[in-house]
Scaffold this active site. Structure first.
Site, short mmCIF file in Angstrom:
data_model
loop_
_atom_site.label_atom_id
_atom_site.label_comp_id
_atom_site.label_asym_id
_atom_site.label_seq_id
_atom_site.Cartn_x
_atom_site.Cartn_y
_atom_site.Cartn_z
N MET A 125 0.85 -1.20 0.00
CA MET A 125 0.00 0.00 0.00
C MET A 125 0.89 1.26 0.00
O MET A 125 1.76 1.38 -0.84
CB MET A 125 -0.97 -0.03 1.18
N SER A 126 0.69 2.13 0.98
CA SER A 126 1.40 3.41 0.91
C SER A 126 2.89 3.34 1.22
O SER A 126 3.59 4.33 1.07
CB SER A 126 0.74 4.44 1.84
N MET A 127 3.39 2.17 1.63
CA MET A 127 4.85 2.02 1.69
C MET A 127 5.44 2.18 0.29
O MET A 127 6.63 2.49 0.16
CB MET A 127 5.22 0.64 2.23
N LYS B 273 4.92 4.56 -1.60
CA LYS B 273 5.33 5.96 -1.72
C LYS B 273 6.80 6.11 -1.32
O LYS B 273 7.56 6.85 -1.96
CB LYS B 273 4.46 6.85 -0.82
#
Lengths: 402, 402
Positions: free
Chosen positions: B120-122, B124
């Site tokens: 998921m946002s890891m 980013k």
């Protein structure tokens, strides 16, 4: 497809009528996972086992010799060299092994050594190999009826076919691929198998297996070979039920992990995660070469036995040529068994074949494996065989005389 | 999802409102590629470089010691052990490295050592790391305006933001994620980014980049940190343009191949093959551990330098805490820079964070890396931090006293 983002006129997208049209298919065959959901065939976490290579000087000499080989195409075209045939057949990658060593290897088009390519109907032969392993090991009874293994098939035509009839594609089931007929079975099948959300009001079968359970009869089981993808999907269901694992997991456990594969492979899936046993495989060229070696050496690779020699011997023994028919002019007198093609002629040859020219071609007499990925514009092996089979035979003769 | 086929009430399918609902998401986080088209981050063809492990006896001792650690949750719940926190946080896999050696490793839920999990946002922070590498190496000017690098952004709010503002999420752009508002930007963004065929009559932007080019202004660039996925996607565009490679290819070239990754990773894509730089990564737990080691050791892994030490030093230096705000109670006083979280407090900690509890947590003072995959039912780190951050701090203290 290049650029961030690719310009609108260069974009390759859903649906398959776009991404599998020529020339777009020349890109799509290497990038199916970007277009479709897929499931992995894991190579595991260990180090790959490198293929053996002829030494550099010998490979250089062989490469020049092979490129210069000439042969006569079967369709009356003038003689052609091996090197010319690669372009004529839209070859994306080709690997030749002789006596277990790589003697020739080329990549072009969309493929590189660390890429994967759509195997299309070569997937059937992977499924057939797994099925034959289960049969030979006693986990799947080839005389059993489908309904004895898959009770959900009770209401359809497959129920009374035997496992062997499914694996030899001699079932008597209705499956028309007449793309001009809006009522053809292929459309209902495609709708069931699509991983995209179903249109509102869709009431047809969901996924490969629900489709297979309701296929209607046509003709009699065991009567004749009719090439049809649904039989390979049914084989996938039998394999999954007999082994307790989906085809992709069994392929990982029995082949990709123990054969020291270099790359994970993948299979496309339907909307509920079922791998497409009849055509969904994408894999690396060298890993397909490892499969070819396993066939040539009857289950042994790198000194280790992965399955009994009887598996390959059963496939080499072939099906019944009398049932084979004349749909494949270059193969008349051959047969199809355990989802492998068994070629006619003095050489003992078995093959996996994909519809855009993909092949694993194993010549036991010449101790040769050819693996080819290709993206021929038309999905017709009858157009590809004329510049392939005589080239493969010329290569076999050349290597035997080394 | 189990069974061939899985029974109808157990099927996990499109759309994301189904597959990312609890409890289905506990399966989906390990199987995203079966639900969505993806693009690979290749590990290459070489042998993986194994992580170093504490010897068996020491690991056994440490595992017991760590499981028994107690800490006080930040939300007033009674004291809890480390082992209890794993279940409370729906942990699917957790790996702890101390002084570059694995001292603790567990898998549960849908994850195994040879599986992958949605980051998921890891994602980013992976994109941010690549961007910071390009900045430190001089290939991407952090003072440049977006429009100087991506001329297609000329008509939108991003045009005048600097690269640094994008990487620190201090852009002034309109992006509402109010799911109750049918006109919220998130819906237009989702429609543009979906890999599924667009509905008939769709005239919105196609893919991440066309969406980003038309984002409208809100507030002033550089004024305040607002966490928003679109900034990470814009960072992905900047990375792709500056390096000449999509984020997945650069991640392979600069990280996965040279760090000796065990598994290929993947990223979900939009309908024209653009990897989702803001959230699309799925990877193996140990490979995320390798990324954590690269941060801890400032670009060095297994004795080889993959990028300049200045990359990590710039991230450790942090962004401006005054701009950070109070949206994340456990992190007030910290900052966000180069798409990494910089924690407040006496320990020097940087982290990647995903919305269901995923984290790479690097404590420089304790020489400790924690990597956790999780599938917490609600997408809110404010519910996960209270039973995570004090546990991580207790572990850091324990390891420092070894």
């Amino acid at each position: 497809m290049r650029g961030v983002p690719p310009p609108p006129d260069k974009r390759i997208t859903q649906p398959d009528s776009v991404y599998f049209s020529f020339p777009k298919l020349r890109w799509s065959v290497c990038h199916l996972r970007q277009l479709l959901p897929t499931i992995g065939i894991s190579r595991g976490l260990g180090a790959p086992v490198p293929l053996a290579y002829a030494d550099d000087a010998e490979r250089e000499r062989l490469q020049q010799g092979i490129d210069a080989l000439t042969f006569e195409p079967l369709d009356g075209r003038p003689p052609m060299t091996w090197a010319q045939s690669l372009a004529a057949n839209y070859t994306d990658g080709i690997l030749v092994l002789h006596r277990d060593r790589v003697v020739y290897e080329r990549y072009s088009g969309c493929l590189a050594e660390d890429g994967v390519h759509a195997a299309m109907s070569m997937t059937k032969s992977l499924t057939g190999l797994l099925a034959q392993i289960l049969v030979t090991e006693g986990a799947l009874d080839e005389h059993a009826r489908v309904v004895d293994i898959v009770p959900e098939a009770a209401g359809g035509a497959y129920a009374t076919a035997t496992v062997r009839q499914v694996l030899d594609m001699t079932t008597g089931v209705r499956y028309s691929e007449d793309y001009a007929d809006p009522d053809a079975d292929i459309w209902k099948y495609s709708a069931a198998a699509s991983p995209l959300p179903k249109p509102a009001g869709y009431e047809g079968p969901e996924g490969y297996f629900e489709y297979l359970a309701q296929v209607q009869p046509e003709g009699r089981h065991g009567e004749a070979f009719h090439y049809k993808t649904v039989d390979a999907d049914m084989a996938g269901w039998l394999v999954a039920r007999a082994s307790g694992r989906p085809v992709n997991e069994l392929a990982s456990e029995r082949l990709w992990r123990p054969m020291g594969a270099e790359q994970d492979a993948s299979m496309t899936v339907d909307g509920i995660g079922t791998p497409f046993a009849g055509g969904g495989l994408s894999a690396g060229l060298r890993d397909m070469g490892r499969l070819g070696l396993l066939m040539l050496d009857e289950g042994v690779i790198d000194g280790r036995r992965l399955f009994p020699a009887g598996v390959v011997r059963r496939i080499r023994a072939g099906g019944d040529p009398a049932r084979f028919g004349t749909a494949y002019p270059a193969l008349v007198g051959g047969s199809y068994t355990s989802l492998w093609w068994v070629y006619p002629g003095e050489h003992e040859v078995i093959a996996a074949r994909g519809v855009h020219g993909q092949t694993i071609y194993v010549d036991f007499t010449a101790q040769m494996v050819i693996v080819r990925f290709a993206s021929f514009p038309k999905p017709q092996n009858t157009l590809i065989d004329p510049t392939s089979l005589p080239a493969f035979q010329a290569l076999a003769s050349y290597l035997r005389e080394r």
